[in-house]
Design a protein around this motif. Structure first.
Motif, PDB file in Angstrom:
ATOM      1  N   GLY A 108       0.864 -35.970   6.962  1.00 30.27           N
ATOM      2  CA  GLY A 108       1.562 -36.465   8.140  1.00 30.27           C
ATOM      3  C   GLY A 108       2.545 -37.578   7.801  1.00 30.27           C
ATOM      4  N   ALA A 109       2.113 -38.501   6.958  1.00 28.18           N
ATOM      5  CA  ALA A 109       3.012 -39.595   6.583  1.00 28.18           C
ATOM      6  C   ALA A 109       4.267 -39.047   5.905  1.00 28.18           C
ATOM      7  CB  ALA A 109       2.293 -40.577   5.658  1.00 28.18           C
ATOM      8  N   GLU A 110       4.085 -38.036   5.084  1.00 33.28           N
ATOM      9  CA  GLU A 110       5.252 -37.437   4.423  1.00 33.28           C
ATOM     10  C   GLU A 110       6.158 -36.742   5.436  1.00 33.28           C
ATOM     11  OE1 GLU A 110       4.747 -35.017   0.943  1.00 33.28           O
ATOM     12  OE2 GLU A 110       3.161 -36.307   0.195  1.00 33.28           O
ATOM     13  N   GLY A 136       1.968 -46.731  18.620  1.00 32.65           N
ATOM     14  CA  GLY A 136       2.035 -45.395  18.029  1.00 32.65           C
ATOM     15  C   GLY A 136       1.506 -45.412  16.607  1.00 32.65           C
ATOM     16  N   PHE A 137       1.254 -44.242  16.074  1.00 28.70           N
ATOM     17  CA  PHE A 137       0.817 -44.137  14.684  1.00 28.70           C
ATOM     18  C   PHE A 137       1.529 -42.951  14.041  1.00 28.70           C
ATOM     19  CE2 PHE A 137      -1.851 -42.798  11.157  1.00 28.70           C
ATOM     20  CZ  PHE A 137      -2.123 -44.010  10.541  1.00 28.70           C
ATOM     21  N   HIS A 138       2.171 -43.218  12.890  1.00 25.94           N
ATOM     22  CA  HIS A 138       2.894 -42.145  12.211  1.00 25.94           C
ATOM     23  C   HIS A 138       2.544 -42.059  10.739  1.00 25.94           C
ATOM     24  CE1 HIS A 138       5.230 -41.489  15.850  1.00 25.94           C
ATOM     25  NE2 HIS A 138       5.414 -42.798  15.927  1.00 25.94           N
ATOM     26  N   VAL A 188       8.396 -40.297  19.098  1.00 30.37           N
ATOM     27  CA  VAL A 188       7.340 -40.424  20.121  1.00 30.37           C
ATOM     28  C   VAL A 188       6.164 -39.522  19.767  1.00 30.37           C
ATOM     29  CG1 VAL A 188       8.919 -40.941  22.043  1.00 30.37           C
ATOM     30  CG2 VAL A 188       8.271 -38.563  21.599  1.00 30.37           C
ATOM     31  N   GLU A 189       4.986 -39.903  20.246  1.00 31.09           N
ATOM     32  CA  GLU A 189       3.872 -38.970  20.372  1.00 31.09           C
ATOM     33  C   GLU A 189       3.760 -38.669  21.870  1.00 31.09           C
ATOM     34  OE1 GLU A 189       0.294 -40.675  17.961  1.00 31.09           O
ATOM     35  OE2 GLU A 189       1.834 -42.220  18.122  1.00 31.09           O
ATOM     36  N   VAL A 190       3.119 -37.574  22.210  1.00 34.55           N
ATOM     37  CA  VAL A 190       2.893 -37.270  23.630  1.00 34.55           C
ATOM     38  C   VAL A 190       1.638 -38.004  24.111  1.00 34.55           C
ATOM     39  CG1 VAL A 190       2.479 -35.432  25.315  1.00 34.55           C
ATOM     40  CG2 VAL A 190       4.049 -35.053  23.406  1.00 34.55           C
ATOM     41  N   ILE A 224       1.360 -34.379  15.117  1.00 36.28           N
ATOM     42  CA  ILE A 224       0.414 -34.244  14.012  1.00 36.28           C
ATOM     43  C   ILE A 224      -1.022 -34.221  14.526  1.00 36.28           C
ATOM     44  CG2 ILE A 224      -0.483 -35.594  12.046  1.00 36.28           C
ATOM     45  CD1 ILE A 224       2.546 -36.189  11.434  1.00 36.28           C
ATOM     46  N   GLN A 225      -1.292 -34.982  15.574  1.00 37.15           N
ATOM     47  CA  GLN A 225      -2.644 -34.995  16.153  1.00 37.15           C
ATOM     48  C   GLN A 225      -2.739 -34.111  17.401  1.00 37.15           C
ATOM     49  OE1 GLN A 225      -5.906 -38.373  17.392  1.00 37.15           O
ATOM     50  NE2 GLN A 225      -4.561 -38.848  15.710  1.00 37.15           N
ATOM     51  N   THR A 226      -1.673 -34.091  18.199  1.00 35.95           N
ATOM     52  CA  THR A 226      -1.733 -33.359  19.471  1.00 35.95           C
ATOM     53  C   THR A 226      -1.432 -31.874  19.316  1.00 35.95           C
ATOM     54  OG1 THR A 226       0.576 -33.958  19.830  1.00 35.95           O
ATOM     55  CG2 THR A 226      -1.080 -35.314  20.951  1.00 35.95           C
ATOM     56  N   ALA A 250       1.143 -31.647  10.832  1.00 39.41           N
ATOM     57  CA  ALA A 250       0.360 -31.787   9.586  1.00 39.41           C
ATOM     58  C   ALA A 250      -1.091 -31.515   9.976  1.00 39.41           C
ATOM     59  CB  ALA A 250       0.538 -33.169   8.956  1.00 39.41           C
ATOM     60  N   LYS A 251      -2.019 -32.315   9.464  1.00 40.70           N
ATOM     61  CA  LYS A 251      -3.444 -32.218   9.821  1.00 40.70           C
ATOM     62  C   LYS A 251      -3.945 -30.777   9.880  1.00 40.70           C
ATOM     63  CE  LYS A 251      -4.218 -36.699  12.049  1.00 40.70           C
ATOM     64  NZ  LYS A 251      -5.260 -37.290  11.235  1.00 40.70           N
ATOM     65  N   SER A 252      -4.096 -30.198  11.084  1.00 42.93           N
ATOM     66  CA  SER A 252      -4.764 -28.897  11.190  1.00 42.93           C
ATOM     67  C   SER A 252      -3.878 -27.740  10.741  1.00 42.93           C
ATOM     68  CB  SER A 252      -5.225 -28.669  12.626  1.00 42.93           C
ATOM     69  OG  SER A 252      -4.123 -28.669  13.481  1.00 42.93           O
TER      70      SER A 252
END
Ligand SMILES: Cc1ncc(COP(=O)(O)O)c(C=O)c1O
Length: 395
Positions: A108-110, A136-138, A188-190, A224-226, A250-252
């Motif tokens: 995700g960071a990449e 936020g978190f990126h 943004v994240e949702v 990445i999370q949502t 990313a992630k999943s």
């Protein structure tokens, strides 16, 4: 505490591994669907899924099959050559998300780093600012950390690399103030997962889209999370009614294997040019084969219906804690939920859940977050909602 946690393992870890993680007192050796097992064979219901990394569950048979077949054929080579699995996954992402083209990376960071470079390249000279949301978190690399609007994570590492202006997730007027002709992108994240599943106000998301049109900046949506059906639809942004110019995943995406992706909408798909960006491991046939298998599982409408249905059951259970005066707030969308406590007991709730065989995570001393694999059963969700008041009551 897990009876099977061997103190020698804890000592070996302390001797050899940098102390960047606070670990829960359990060793995990096997996973199957929504379950994880310790060395003694004790079963835990995973309600965190690697922080939304294991949306397909652990060792999903279709992902395992894809990995085994690809591992026996070609694990990785180099982006100097053509390989088909990355093209197939890019086509799938293009066709199921926002069109355009895909850049693959490994995390995700990449993905945040790649999106930053894309925005800077697109904006050209004079577009040296980006706008992101507070809380936020990126990610934790320097560019991603600069976007991450959480001073406690940034403080020890200043000066950070980008000119980032952080604004409220609730107040569109702050966005109006911050965005200018110097803005290359709004990130943004949702729903802000890391701060405890806090939804971004719809009017902020809509205003971000409008402002990007007005000043010629890119709307970068971090899913990445949502993303990938965590909240029900494949993308949370589609339900929020915003069209990303750039989508971060990313992630999943890899079904458990590291992979990240940046999807750029058709109009900006060729912004990054040869030599602009790259990574040795990116788009490895192994990760992309796993990714395609995972994506096909996650896009199943029946699974997405389950996410909505089971998410509603989980949220009802969390709201019951509020109604009983045990908790003060609950919120969530699909299988991305959280509950807040007035007292700083979230860590104790997580420990209590561990005792009764559920793995969850607290995003702060007051908030417990639930992100189970999307293949969790109704029985396990109901059991979680049944044990929660007991666990809280025992504190
Ligand atoms: C929304 C969001 N963006 C980016 C990241 C960073 O991803 P990674 O840990 O793979 O670098 C995370 C990780 O939690 C995240 O939740």
């Amino acid at each position: 505490m897990s009876e099977a946690l061997d103190p020698r393992l804890v000592a070996r870890e302390a001797d050899a591994v940098m102390p960047t993680y606070r670990r829960m007192p359990v060793e995990l050796v096997r996973g199957e669907g929504a379950y994880l097992f310790d060395p003694a064979g004790r079963r835990y219901v995973d309600c965190i899924a690697g922080i939304s990394m294991a949306n397909v569950g652990h060792c999903h048979p279709e992902v395992v099959e894809a990995i085994q077949a690809q591992a026996a054929t070609l694990i990785n080579t180099s982006n100097l050559f053509y390989t088909e699995p990355g093209i197939a996954l890019a086509e799938w992402l293009r066709d199921h998300t926002i069109g355009g083209k895909v850049f693959f990376c490994n995390s995700g960071a990449e993905a945040a780093e790649a999106a930053l470079k894309l925005a800077r390249r697109h904006g050209g000279e004079g577009r040296d600012e980006v706008v992101a949301l507070r809380d936020g978190f990126h990610g934790r690399t320097f560019g991603a950390l600069s976007l991450t609007g959480q001073p406690d994570k940034q403080e020890a590492f200043r000066p950070l690399v980008s000119t980032v202006r952080h604004v409220s997730r609730d107040d569109p007027a702050e966005l109006d103030e911050a965005v200018s002709e110097r803005t290359s992108a709004i990130f943004v994240e949702v729903i802000q997962g890391e701060i405890g599943v806090q939804p971004v106000a719809p009017e902020v998301l809509i205003r971000a889209r409008e402002l990007c049109e007005r000043v010629g900046a890119l709307l970068v949506v971090d899913e990445i999370q949502t993303g990938l059906s965590r909240t029900g639809p494949l993308l949370a942004s589609s339900e929020a009614g915003i069209r990303p110019d750039v989508l971060m995943l990313a992630k999943s995406l890899g079904g458990g294997v590291p992979i990240g992706a940046v999807v750029a909408a058709p109009a900006i798909a060729d912004t990054l040019r040869p030599g602009d960006h790259g990574s040795t491991f990116a788009a490895s046939p192994l990760a992309c084969a796993a990714g395609l298998a995972a994506c096909r599982v996650l896009a199943d409408p029946a699974l997405q219906d389950d996410v909505r249905r089971l998410g509603a059951i989980l949220l009802d259970g969390l709201q019951a804690l509020v109604d009983q005066g045990i908790a003060v707030d609950s919120r969530g969308r699909g299988l991305m939920c959280a509950v807040d406590f007035a007292e700083p007991i979230a860590g104790d709730v997580v420990s209590g859940l561990l005792e009764v065989g559920f793995l969850a995570n607290n995003t702060s001393a007051h908030t417990v977050r639930f992100l189970p694999p999307l293949v969790i059963s109704e029985e396990d969700v109901r059991e979680l909602t049944r044990v929660l008041p007991e666990v809280c009551g025992a504190l």
